[in-house]
Write a protein that holds these residues in place. Structure first.
Motif, mmCIF file in Angstrom:
data_model
loop_
_atom_site.group_PDB
_atom_site.id
_atom_site.type_symbol
_atom_site.label_atom_id
_atom_site.label_comp_id
_atom_site.label_asym_id
_atom_site.label_seq_id
_atom_site.Cartn_x
_atom_site.Cartn_y
_atom_site.Cartn_z
ATOM 1 N N ASN A 388 43.706 103.607 47.169
ATOM 2 C CA ASN A 388 44.733 103.428 46.133
ATOM 3 C C ASN A 388 45.934 103.316 46.586
ATOM 4 N N ASN A 389 46.464 103.523 47.802
ATOM 5 C CA ASN A 389 47.625 103.277 48.372
ATOM 6 C C ASN A 389 48.035 101.898 48.532
ATOM 7 N N ALA A 390 47.120 101.083 48.995
ATOM 8 C CA ALA A 390 47.080 99.793 49.308
ATOM 9 C C ALA A 390 47.223 99.056 47.810
ATOM 10 N N ALA A 391 46.256 99.328 47.321
ATOM 11 C CA ALA A 391 46.126 98.421 45.877
ATOM 12 C C ALA A 391 47.369 98.648 44.927
ATOM 13 N N SER A 392 47.811 100.123 44.905
ATOM 14 C CA SER A 392 48.991 100.388 44.040
ATOM 15 C C SER A 392 50.235 99.488 44.534
ATOM 16 N N TRP A 393 50.572 99.647 45.944
ATOM 17 C CA TRP A 393 51.653 98.991 46.443
ATOM 18 C C TRP A 393 51.601 97.468 46.115
ATOM 19 N N GLN A 394 50.300 96.757 46.237
ATOM 20 C CA GLN A 394 50.253 95.346 45.866
ATOM 21 C C GLN A 394 50.508 94.922 44.564
ATOM 22 N N TRP A 395 50.116 95.978 43.710
ATOM 23 C CA TRP A 395 50.148 95.749 42.169
ATOM 24 C C TRP A 395 51.507 95.728 41.769
ATOM 25 N N VAL A 396 52.222 96.808 42.293
ATOM 26 C CA VAL A 396 53.628 96.786 41.997
ATOM 27 C C VAL A 396 54.459 95.461 42.492
ATOM 28 N N ALA A 397 54.168 95.183 43.854
ATOM 29 C CA ALA A 397 54.667 93.997 44.471
ATOM 30 C C ALA A 397 54.404 92.811 43.482
ATOM 31 N N GLY A 398 53.415 92.707 43.049
ATOM 32 C CA GLY A 398 52.908 91.408 42.348
ATOM 33 C C GLY A 398 52.139 90.582 43.101
ATOM 34 N N SER A 399 51.679 90.862 44.279
ATOM 35 C CA SER A 399 50.764 90.307 45.283
ATOM 36 C C SER A 399 49.217 90.604 45.201
ATOM 37 N N GLY A 400 49.016 91.871 44.333
ATOM 38 C CA GLY A 400 47.626 92.348 44.482
ATOM 39 C C GLY A 400 46.934 91.925 43.058
ATOM 40 N N ALA A 401 45.846 92.620 42.943
ATOM 41 C CA ALA A 401 44.711 92.266 41.802
ATOM 42 C C ALA A 401 45.291 92.976 40.644
ATOM 43 N N ASP A 402 44.998 92.176 39.635
ATOM 44 C CA ASP A 402 45.607 92.576 38.326
ATOM 45 C C ASP A 402 47.059 93.101 38.278
ATOM 46 N N ALA A 403 47.879 92.248 39.138
ATOM 47 C CA ALA A 403 49.123 92.816 39.532
ATOM 48 C C ALA A 403 50.109 92.682 38.023
ATOM 49 N N ALA A 404 50.997 93.593 38.205
ATOM 50 C CA ALA A 404 52.289 93.499 37.219
ATOM 51 C C ALA A 404 52.927 92.036 37.496
ATOM 52 N N PRO A 405 53.212 91.617 36.157
ATOM 53 C CA PRO A 405 53.838 90.309 36.238
ATOM 54 C C PRO A 405 55.122 90.382 37.154
ATOM 55 N N TYR A 406 55.540 89.075 37.667
ATOM 56 C CA TYR A 406 56.632 89.325 38.679
ATOM 57 C C TYR A 406 57.984 89.569 37.936
ATOM 58 N N PHE A 407 57.943 89.268 36.745
ATOM 59 C CA PHE A 407 59.403 89.533 36.122
ATOM 60 C C PHE A 407 59.522 91.016 35.666
ATOM 61 N N ARG A 408 58.266 91.853 35.912
ATOM 62 C CA ARG A 408 58.493 93.301 35.512
ATOM 63 C C ARG A 408 59.129 94.007 36.561
ATOM 64 N N ILE A 409 60.544 94.237 36.520
ATOM 65 C CA ILE A 409 61.330 94.858 37.581
ATOM 66 C C ILE A 409 61.888 96.051 37.114
ATOM 67 N N PHE A 410 61.480 97.496 37.108
ATOM 68 C CA PHE A 410 61.769 98.438 36.654
ATOM 69 C C PHE A 410 63.223 98.814 36.741
ATOM 70 N N ASN A 411 63.892 98.982 35.888
ATOM 71 C CA ASN A 411 65.214 99.317 35.882
ATOM 72 C C ASN A 411 65.312 100.979 36.049
ATOM 73 N N PRO A 412 65.674 101.560 37.094
ATOM 74 C CA PRO A 412 65.641 102.947 37.488
ATOM 75 C C PRO A 412 66.378 103.779 36.347
ATOM 76 N N VAL A 413 67.407 103.286 35.937
ATOM 77 C CA VAL A 413 68.328 104.020 34.962
ATOM 78 C C VAL A 413 67.520 103.977 33.815
ATOM 79 N N LEU A 414 67.208 102.975 33.231
ATOM 80 C CA LEU A 414 66.224 103.032 31.959
ATOM 81 C C LEU A 414 65.076 104.018 31.878
ATOM 82 N N GLN A 415 64.382 103.913 33.056
ATOM 83 C CA GLN A 415 63.085 104.438 33.449
ATOM 84 C C GLN A 415 63.355 105.830 33.324
ATOM 85 N N ALA A 416 64.515 106.279 33.952
ATOM 86 C CA ALA A 416 64.847 107.732 34.079
ATOM 87 C C ALA A 416 65.087 108.249 32.762
ATOM 88 N N ALA A 417 65.878 107.421 31.831
ATOM 89 C CA ALA A 417 66.458 107.859 30.499
ATOM 90 C C ALA A 417 65.017 108.200 29.511
#
Length: 489
Positions: A388-417
């Motif tokens: 889980n740890n490795a797969a999740s980090w690669q997913w967020v980075a965009g380098s993994g399987a079924d990865a998040a698109p590279y342009f998905r960059i979470f804005n921490p302020v909007l996410q927090a709100a």
């Protein structure tokens, strides 16, 4: 035909690994059913080839999980033998010591574990010892869920659709009523001698206050989740300020509860109407992501060290030790990031939505190699799972399987709100900001000086200023990802 008494007299070894429970433990059940005297053993192996050494938080959990397992076994008439060193050598020695006629274990799916198990099985069977392995720790065996062309799935949705179509997971096995333990003398290490717990300093106070390792703790946590979290799971699971998540991850990582036990406790609730179908299915899908990660690790053993997508080998990561240090300490100047990192340090756990936010911030705004984040989580998470740890980090980075698109960059302020709207989560873990009004809590650098003063906040002193401008960091990340496209062209 009656069993051969001479065969029955020889003992059966049950080798516990990441399955520290007595219920739904096929290897233990088989040993008890064999009629042989049972020897239960755990091997603490940090030295065999390619075995990944456990992180500090995992060692803390392991100590308490082994102590709990020993108590559970003792109540059934057995004991837990502890051995340290190369696992293959430890099992071979134990087979000789107790004149074992059989060795049973539940299968594991990492390359190092498979290599150890395969070599040991071949050797022991050649010597006349029965060796059996069992399906116990994932709902679906990796070799059973394949694409139409016979390969492994690389995208979650078709994987989960195929897994569900393959049939309902088997029902969990009950715990043995009693175990006929081996009555001879068997040497065992003392758990305390392994020194798994921190002492100088003892940083585990928050872990002790948060968790109850062991099968009983796992069952209690499952019951709490079904009562308090599952009824609103689909709607509230992304809210770190609400008790909607199961918090079963460390219990499942160490196998104190099996995925079959979890599945059959939850899945029927949608049929009875006790809990809405959408909530049950959403939770089962999250169990499915655990399955997907374990299947990925089985098929791609270097998941924690190599980019799943080779194109990322050319990614222009930046080496910025100061950025990584501020991120680790929860001193980035972004409250939701700092809250998550402090929760991790204090409790050994972090809410899943916050994990995605802090990971995105490190690898995208900070352009830090995902392996730096994966390694920190490996050391500090009580649920640090090699899959889980490795797969999740690669997913967020965009380098993994079924990865998040590279342009998905979470804005921490909007996410927090969005996910901590009243700020309860941030206020808990970043207490120096607790008195700020909600309007300014997630971006205190925009608050008027009078508001900051009234809340006792001095930016740069009592709380840091932002370590990076979000817009600039986003543009830098997009430019870095653009180099991959150019490289591919």
């Amino acid at each position: 035909m009656p069993a051969d008494p001479s065969v029955q007299h020889r003992s059966a070894i049950v080798w516990f690994r990441d399955d520290l429970r007595v219920a739904d433990h096929p290897a233990l059940t088989a040993a008890v059913d064999s009629g042989r005297p049972v020897v239960c053993v755990y091997c603490f192996d940090q030295v065999s080839a390619d075995v990944r050494r456990l992180g500090a938080a995992s060692l803390w959990w392991l100590h308490h999980a082994l102590a709990a397992l020993d108590q559970d076994l003792a109540a059934l008439g057995a004991r837990l033998v502890l051995r340290r060193g190369p696992a293959g050598d430890a099992i071979r020695a134990l087979v000789r010591e107790v004149d074992a006629g059989a060795v049973y274990w539940n299968r594991r799916y990492d390359a190092a574990g498979i290599a150890i198990d395969s070599a040991l099985k071949t050797e022991l069977k050649a010597g006349g010892c029965e060796v059996k392995s069992f399906h116990a720790n994932v709902l679906y065996e990796p070799q059973a869920i394949r694409t139409q062309t016979g390969g492994p799935f690389r995208v979650f949705t078709p994987f989960w659709r195929a897994a569900r179509a393959s049939g309902v997971p088997r029902r969990p096995l009950p715990a043995p009523v009693a175990i006929a333990g081996f009555d001879g003398a068997v040497a065992s290490d003392a758990l305390e001698d392994w020194r798994l717990l921190p002492t100088a300093p003892d940083w585990a106070g928050g872990l002790r206050a948060t968790w109850t390792p062991g099968a009983a703790g796992a069952q209690s946590q499952l019951a709490r989740f079904i009562a308090d979290g599952l009824p609103n799971y689909a709607d509230e699971r992304d809210r770190p300020d609400l008790p909607a998540t199961s918090r079963l991850s460390p219990h499942m990582r160490f196998g104190e509860i099996s995925p079959f036990e979890v599945w059959h406790a939850v899945a029927p609730l949608a049929l009875t109407g006790d809990i809405g179908h959408a909530h049950v299915e959403k939770f089962l899908a999250e169990v499915g992501w655990r399955e997907f990660a374990h299947h990925l690790l089985h098929h791609f053993p270097a998941l924690a060290t190599e980019n799943f997508q080779p194109a990322f080998d050319a990614f222009p990561w930046r080496a910025d030790e100061a950025f990584v240090a501020a991120w680790r300490k929860g001193l980035t100047g972004y409250p939701i990031i700092d809250a998550g990192m402090r929760e991790l340090w204090a409790t050994g756990w972090m809410h899943n939505r916050v994990r995605m936010i802090v990971a995105s911030f490190l690898v995208k705004h900070g352009l830090q190699d995902w392996r730096a984040g994966e390694a920190w989580f490996w050391d500090t998470l009580v649920d640090a799972c090699p899959a889980n740890n490795a797969a999740s980090w690669q997913w967020v980075a965009g380098s993994g399987a079924d990865a998040a698109p590279y342009f998905r960059i979470f804005n921490p302020v909007l996410q927090a709100a969005k996910f901590d709207p009243e700020g309860a989560y941030v206020r808990r873990w970043v207490p120096e900001l607790a008195d700020l009004p909600a309007k300014w809590l997630h971006e205190p650098w925009k608050a008027p000086r009078s508001v900051l003063a009234a809340a006792g906040v001095t930016l740069g002193a009592t709380y840091p200023t932002p370590i990076i401008d979000l817009d600039a960091g986003r543009e830098r990340a997009l430019a870095a990802f653009a180099t991959l496209k150019a490289h591919a062209a």
